[in-house]
Design a protein around this motif. Sequence first.
Motif, PDB file in Angstrom:
ATOM      1  N   GLY A 190     -35.608 -21.844   3.783  1.00  0.00           N
ATOM      2  CA  GLY A 190     -35.672 -22.672   2.641  1.00  0.00           C
ATOM      3  C   GLY A 190     -36.419 -24.273   2.860  1.00  0.00           C
ATOM      4  O   GLY A 190     -37.167 -24.134   4.152  1.00  0.00           O
ATOM      5  N   LEU A 191     -36.559 -25.084   2.101  1.00  0.00           N
ATOM      6  CA  LEU A 191     -37.150 -26.322   2.551  1.00  0.00           C
ATOM      7  C   LEU A 191     -36.171 -27.491   2.753  1.00  0.00           C
ATOM      8  O   LEU A 191     -35.279 -27.549   2.175  1.00  0.00           O
ATOM      9  N   VAL A 192     -36.532 -27.950   4.058  1.00  0.00           N
ATOM     10  CA  VAL A 192     -35.668 -28.861   4.557  1.00  0.00           C
ATOM     11  C   VAL A 192     -36.529 -30.090   5.059  1.00  0.00           C
ATOM     12  O   VAL A 192     -37.670 -29.931   5.655  1.00  0.00           O
ATOM     13  N   GLN A 193     -35.823 -31.304   5.196  1.00  0.00           N
ATOM     14  CA  GLN A 193     -36.736 -32.453   5.689  1.00  0.00           C
ATOM     15  C   GLN A 193     -36.658 -32.426   7.075  1.00  0.00           C
ATOM     16  O   GLN A 193     -35.665 -32.033   7.592  1.00  0.00           O
ATOM     17  N   ALA A 194     -37.461 -33.084   7.876  1.00  0.00           N
ATOM     18  CA  ALA A 194     -37.398 -33.338   9.409  1.00  0.00           C
ATOM     19  C   ALA A 194     -36.175 -33.762   9.767  1.00  0.00           C
ATOM     20  O   ALA A 194     -35.745 -34.685   8.860  1.00  0.00           O
ATOM     21  N   GLY A 195     -35.343 -33.354  10.592  1.00  0.00           N
ATOM     22  CA  GLY A 195     -33.957 -33.807  11.237  1.00  0.00           C
ATOM     23  C   GLY A 195     -33.020 -33.143  10.776  1.00  0.00           C
ATOM     24  O   GLY A 195     -31.946 -33.141  10.962  1.00  0.00           O
ATOM     25  N   GLY A 196     -33.231 -32.070   9.351  1.00  0.00           N
ATOM     26  CA  GLY A 196     -32.214 -31.671   8.849  1.00  0.00           C
ATOM     27  C   GLY A 196     -31.596 -30.262   9.348  1.00  0.00           C
ATOM     28  O   GLY A 196     -32.399 -29.951  10.721  1.00  0.00           O
ATOM     29  N   SER A 197     -31.056 -29.442   8.914  1.00  0.00           N
ATOM     30  CA  SER A 197     -30.459 -28.373   9.506  1.00  0.00           C
ATOM     31  C   SER A 197     -30.494 -27.180   8.621  1.00  0.00           C
ATOM     32  O   SER A 197     -30.363 -27.420   7.120  1.00  0.00           O
ATOM     33  N   LEU A 198     -30.522 -26.087   9.007  1.00  0.00           N
ATOM     34  CA  LEU A 198     -30.454 -24.722   8.324  1.00  0.00           C
ATOM     35  C   LEU A 198     -29.702 -23.805   9.229  1.00  0.00           C
ATOM     36  O   LEU A 198     -29.930 -23.704  10.410  1.00  0.00           O
ATOM     37  N   ARG A 199     -29.050 -22.729   8.400  1.00  0.00           N
ATOM     38  CA  ARG A 199     -28.573 -21.659   9.440  1.00  0.00           C
ATOM     39  C   ARG A 199     -29.115 -20.292   8.726  1.00  0.00           C
ATOM     40  O   ARG A 199     -28.860 -19.954   7.318  1.00  0.00           O
ATOM     41  N   GLN A 253     -38.789 -17.438   4.898  1.00  0.00           N
ATOM     42  CA  GLN A 253     -39.363 -18.540   5.063  1.00  0.00           C
ATOM     43  C   GLN A 253     -38.648 -19.981   5.357  1.00  0.00           C
ATOM     44  O   GLN A 253     -37.705 -20.285   4.588  1.00  0.00           O
ATOM     45  N   VAL A 254     -38.991 -20.681   6.390  1.00  0.00           N
ATOM     46  CA  VAL A 254     -38.470 -21.944   6.899  1.00  0.00           C
ATOM     47  C   VAL A 254     -39.507 -22.994   6.626  1.00  0.00           C
ATOM     48  O   VAL A 254     -40.584 -22.774   7.358  1.00  0.00           O
ATOM     49  N   THR A 255     -39.552 -24.043   5.819  1.00  0.00           N
ATOM     50  CA  THR A 255     -40.432 -24.974   5.739  1.00  0.00           C
ATOM     51  C   THR A 255     -39.804 -26.462   5.997  1.00  0.00           C
ATOM     52  O   THR A 255     -38.749 -26.828   5.384  1.00  0.00           O
ATOM     53  N   VAL A 256     -40.153 -27.179   6.989  1.00  0.00           N
ATOM     54  CA  VAL A 256     -39.756 -28.334   7.287  1.00  0.00           C
ATOM     55  C   VAL A 256     -40.851 -29.591   6.832  1.00  0.00           C
ATOM     56  O   VAL A 256     -41.869 -29.665   7.468  1.00  0.00           O
ATOM     57  N   SER A 257     -40.326 -30.402   6.015  1.00  0.00           N
ATOM     58  CA  SER A 257     -41.413 -31.389   5.607  1.00  0.00           C
ATOM     59  C   SER A 257     -41.046 -32.755   6.521  1.00  0.00           C
ATOM     60  O   SER A 257     -40.192 -33.013   7.025  1.00  0.00           O
ATOM     61  N   SER A 258     -42.360 -33.503   6.584  1.00  0.00           N
ATOM     62  CA  SER A 258     -42.267 -34.611   7.463  1.00  0.00           C
ATOM     63  C   SER A 258     -41.850 -35.822   6.621  1.00  0.00           C
ATOM     64  O   SER A 258     -41.705 -35.796   5.312  1.00  0.00           O
TER      65      SER A 258
END
Length: 123
Positions: A10-19, A118-123
Amino acid sequence: QVQLVESGGGLVQAGGSLRLSCAASGRTFSSYAMGWFRQAPGKEREFVAFISWSGGSTYYADSVKVRFTISRDNAKNTVYLQMNSLKPDDTAVYYCAADPSLGRLRVGVPSSWGQGTQVTVSS
């Protein structure tokens, strides 16, 4: 071979977490070493992490050490990738892979691949 299905991207902000999770079909899951790879746009697929058949040994790419943790639950035929402190450079399609041989995983030629998540990390 085993059939692999990833989920949890998924989409997550920088510094966040996903599993991420990878569910495997078949009754011989515990006889497979499991791994995660990723491929960013315009780049080659790269190794992220491996875990041995029992889960007793794990290996990580230098770029994700400390931040990512691979684990498995053989009773659930599932391998996980916990990703913390995510960075924009972690943006990629993440693939689950399986092979009875850890050596084949190491050189990127496992017998089974998932379809990717898909993993998307936004700044």
